[in-house]
Design a protein around this motif. Structure first.
Motif, PDB file in Angstrom:
ATOM      1  N   TRP A  28       0.832  -1.211   0.000  1.00 11.34           N
ATOM      2  CA  TRP A  28       0.000   0.000   0.000  1.00 11.34           C
ATOM      3  C   TRP A  28       0.866   1.259   0.000  1.00 11.34           C
ATOM      4  CZ3 TRP A  28      -4.799   0.670  -1.285  1.00 11.34           C
ATOM      5  CH2 TRP A  28      -5.781  -0.293  -1.037  1.00 11.34           C
ATOM      6  N   LYS A  33       0.117   7.276  -4.216  1.00  9.32           N
ATOM      7  CA  LYS A  33      -0.952   7.995  -3.533  1.00  9.32           C
ATOM      8  C   LYS A  33      -0.406   8.440  -2.181  1.00  9.32           C
ATOM      9  CE  LYS A  33      -2.703   3.996  -1.081  1.00  9.32           C
ATOM     10  NZ  LYS A  33      -1.939   4.432   0.113  1.00  9.32           N
ATOM     11  N   PRO A  34      -1.077   9.352  -1.521  1.00  8.93           N
ATOM     12  CA  PRO A  34      -0.632   9.720  -0.171  1.00  8.93           C
ATOM     13  C   PRO A  34      -0.614   8.508   0.753  1.00  8.93           C
ATOM     14  CG  PRO A  34      -2.222  11.300  -0.982  1.00  8.93           C
ATOM     15  CD  PRO A  34      -2.198  10.184  -1.975  1.00  8.93           C
ATOM     16  N   GLY A  37      -3.713   6.831   2.400  1.00 15.04           N
ATOM     17  CA  GLY A  37      -4.790   7.597   1.786  1.00 15.04           C
ATOM     18  C   GLY A  37      -6.103   6.841   1.700  1.00 15.04           C
ATOM     19  N   MET A  38      -6.061   5.520   1.683  1.00 13.61           N
ATOM     20  CA  MET A  38      -7.286   4.726   1.649  1.00 13.61           C
ATOM     21  C   MET A  38      -7.789   4.389   3.052  1.00 13.61           C
ATOM     22  SD  MET A  38      -8.341   4.249  -1.501  1.00 13.61           S
ATOM     23  CE  MET A  38      -9.300   2.733  -1.529  1.00 13.61           C
ATOM     24  N   VAL A 336      -7.750  -0.560  -6.323  1.00 13.11           N
ATOM     25  CA  VAL A 336      -6.633   0.353  -6.068  1.00 13.11           C
ATOM     26  C   VAL A 336      -5.382  -0.453  -5.712  1.00 13.11           C
ATOM     27  CG1 VAL A 336      -5.767   2.205  -4.596  1.00 13.11           C
ATOM     28  CG2 VAL A 336      -8.149   2.236  -5.366  1.00 13.11           C
ATOM     29  N   MET A 340      -3.238   0.011  -9.231  1.00 10.66           N
ATOM     30  CA  MET A 340      -2.666   1.347  -9.260  1.00 10.66           C
ATOM     31  C   MET A 340      -1.158   1.306  -9.473  1.00 10.66           C
ATOM     32  SD  MET A 340      -3.329   4.385  -6.530  1.00 10.66           S
ATOM     33  CE  MET A 340      -2.767   6.058  -6.887  1.00 10.66           C
TER      34      MET A 340
END
Length: 356
Positions: A28, A33-34, A37-38, A336, A340
């Protein structure tokens, strides 16, 4: 537990793979992504990976196991409708005409109903060996079930999971249908947690003030009469529980034994999950909360399990509808996680983790 040796049935239950969970969390962090973030969905997918023992888990084949049973306590006026409704709704699972059927179709899940104890047989649904009896006893007059029936229901729940695992199901949600089962669930919850009846009892499927007062009095009287032993889950379930509750406890034990993520629905299935976790504490590691229902004690039971529901929608449907509502979120999180680009893919520096 007393009298019964559970070692053979649950000796294979182990904890999920912590190394895989950590590897999934690291994956992850590598996605473009930040960090985090999820949110909690990242931990959820990592836990599913740990349960399946792979950094690339699968949740494509989803099932909603729904246990249907009647409760003799309905004779005491604790519900708005009679127990004939149980068979009607159970039959509607087969024709696709229930709330959970419509939701499951949208979520890409299969509805898997079982008659574990409906008062009358339901054509196309009632099958051996799943049906134990035609409902339970009125627990104001006699214990709801015998110990033998309770243990049989638990083992049937485990067997259902084994069979669905063999059919390729990768994640299972839980549901139930049985008029009067918020009464049995409240009684079991009071016994297992020590909380008073007033805290653990709600209106179920829409009781009036008078009906709620009666429901609380019935639960209190039943608990006072039978004094179920909270250290003996079978004793509690057999005296004031139901076949659906015992069977669902078995489903949760089976999910732990056969390493399948188990999604809780509302108050009733959460009480069953608590019973399973009291039989074997490792079961908690295989459980996933879905929503917090309108039933006032649901949040209390989730807290007892050390869980927090991601959805708070004030649902009060049962059938596994709240559990089903979580499936699309899990699918989106998996998309994601698996699809991603990483920071390396797009050739930019990865975020740094700072602690406070």
């Amino acid at each position: 537990m007393q009298k019964e040796n559970w070692n053979d049935a649950i000796k294979d239950i182990t904890l999920p793979d912590e190394e895989v969970r950590q590897a999934a969390l690291a994956r992850w962090n590598q996605l473009a992504k930040p960090l985090h973030g999820m949110g909690k969905l990242e931990e959820t997918i990592a836990r599913i990976a740990a349960i399946q023992g792979t950094i690339h888990p699968l949740i494509d084949k989803k099932g909603i196991v729904i246990l249907c049973a009647d409760n003799g306590i309905v004779k005491e006026g604790v519900s708005q409708t009679g127990d004939e409704v149980t068979a009607v709704v159970a039959g509607n699972f087969l024709s696709g005409q229930t709330s959970v059927c419509k939701m499951a179709k949208a979520a890409g899940a299969d509805v898997l109903p079982y008659d574990i104890g409906i008062r009358t047989d339901v054509k196309g649904l009632t099958r051996t060996p799943y049906k134990i009896s035609c409902g339970t006893n009125n627990f104001l007059r006699e214990p709801a079930m015998t110990r033998k029936e309770t243990i049989q229901a638990i083992h049937i729940g485990m067997q259902i999971v084994k069979e669905r695992k063999q059919e390729g199901y990768e994640i299972l949600a839980t549901g139930e249908m049985g008029i009067g089962n918020t009464t049995t669930s409240s009684a079991v919850a009071c016994s297992l947690t020590g909380e008073p009846v007033e805290v653990m009892t709600g209106r179920g499927a829409g009781l009036s003030d008078k009906g709620l007062t009666r429901k609380k009095a019935v639960i209190r009287e039943g608990l006072d009469k039978w004094r179920p032993d909270p250290s003996d889950v079978v004793d509690v379930l057999s005296k004031v529980g139901g076949l659906d509750l015992a069977g669902l406890a078995g489903v949760f034990l089976g999910c732990a034994k056969y390493q399948i993520p188990a999604v809780l629905d509302g108050f009733i299935s959460s009480v069953a999950a608590l019973a399973a976790a009291r039989i074997h504490p490792a079961v908690r590691n295989y459980l996933f909360a879905s929503h917090c229902s309108k039933e006032p004690a649901h949040a209390r039971i989730l807290k007892e399990l050390g869980m927090e529901a991601p959805l708070c929608l004030e649902m009060a449907l049962g059938e596994g509808t709240g559990a089903c509502a979580l499936f699309p979120l899990l699918d989106m999180a998996m998309a994601v996680y698996e699809e991603m680009s990483s920071f390396d893919d797009i050739q930019i520096a990865q975020y740094e983790e700072f602690t406070t």
